[in-house]
Design an enzyme around this catalytic site. Sequence first.
Site, PDB file in Angstrom:
ATOM      1  N   CYS A 123       0.824  -1.197   0.000  1.00 23.46           N
ATOM      2  CA  CYS A 123       0.000   0.000   0.000  1.00 23.46           C
ATOM      3  C   CYS A 123       0.871   1.266   0.000  1.00 23.46           C
ATOM      4  CB  CYS A 123      -0.990  -0.020   1.161  1.00 23.46           C
ATOM      5  SG  CYS A 123      -2.387   1.116   0.948  1.00 23.46           S
ATOM      6  N   HIS A 260      -3.050  -5.637   1.193  1.00 24.90           N
ATOM      7  CA  HIS A 260      -2.363  -5.833   2.465  1.00 24.90           C
ATOM      8  C   HIS A 260      -2.328  -7.310   2.866  1.00 24.90           C
ATOM      9  CE1 HIS A 260      -2.166  -1.573   3.988  1.00 24.90           C
ATOM     10  NE2 HIS A 260      -3.170  -1.422   3.137  1.00 24.90           N
ATOM     11  N   GLU A 262      -0.335  -8.615   4.861  1.00 22.36           N
ATOM     12  CA  GLU A 262       0.008  -8.656   6.284  1.00 22.36           C
ATOM     13  C   GLU A 262      -1.231  -8.589   7.175  1.00 22.36           C
ATOM     14  OE1 GLU A 262      -0.388  -4.241   5.680  1.00 22.36           O
ATOM     15  OE2 GLU A 262       0.151  -5.998   4.483  1.00 22.36           O
TER      16      GLU A 262
END
Length: 302
Positions: A123, A260, A262
């Site tokens: 991002c 994302h 993560e």
Amino acid sequence: MSCAGLSWRDSMDCERYASHLGLDRDAVAEVEVLIPTGYGLNCEAETRAAFELLGARVRLVHVFDLLADPSALEGAKIIAFIGGFSFGDHVASGRIFANRLRFGLGEALARFVAEGGMAIGMCNGFQAMVKLGLLPGPTADEAGDQLAPQRVSVIGNERLGYRDAWVRMAVDEDSPCVWTEGLGGEGAVIEAPSRHGEGKLVFADEALRSQLEAEHRIPVRYADAEGRPTQDWPANPNGSVGAAAGLCDRSGRVFGLMPHPEAFLYPENHPRWIARRDAGEDPGYGLGLRIYANGLRAASQG
């Protein structure tokens, strides 16, 4: 391995995840990941967890301290540029952050990559990487001891406004990207949250886009429910040409993407995790971990 420093649940998960994902735990424990923080960046906890849950060592360094002492890069095998809103997204997302890094850390970053270092950005981290020149990186004719000029950018979504929703990404099996290796195949997709207002990837010219396409340097593309790359909103949240969701450099060691991964470390992170579990589609860990496992495997193997 570094699992021992985690909470009870995370320590147990760390042992299990490393085994499920085929990692050499002793080798991964020697990998240090550096995460620059501060100035509006705000995904350090999730990104740190992604690497620590797989047994790597993680060091958080404030951007100010990194600029003051570029030698802080020494010892790291991976640098992770996290999401957030660096410098409040003033001027453009990632622009000020990228300029601070280019003029304060540019030579050290270029040397880090040229000497075999790896990098990933999610991002805002990806936005900064393209404006910094780390992606798509230097051409075959350019010296590796200097950052490349900016050749691509990430601009406002076609449907203006901030979009926060899960997306699917199809993986190019022929990409040199080590972070996505083995994650493709017919019907296979990576799912992750996507949350941005400036995510449309644009190229300096059509020749550059064609070259990157030919070299399979667009490892991930926004995909529809059947896993096919698409321009249609909302599966493609920003209108990126060719459904491009990320880029890698020529070596495949430097990778950035808008979504994302993560944020998908545990099965419970997925909005349909109960249905996936009941259907037997839950492997016992968040599928975003596979990207970080690939990176750690490559870093630990040199």
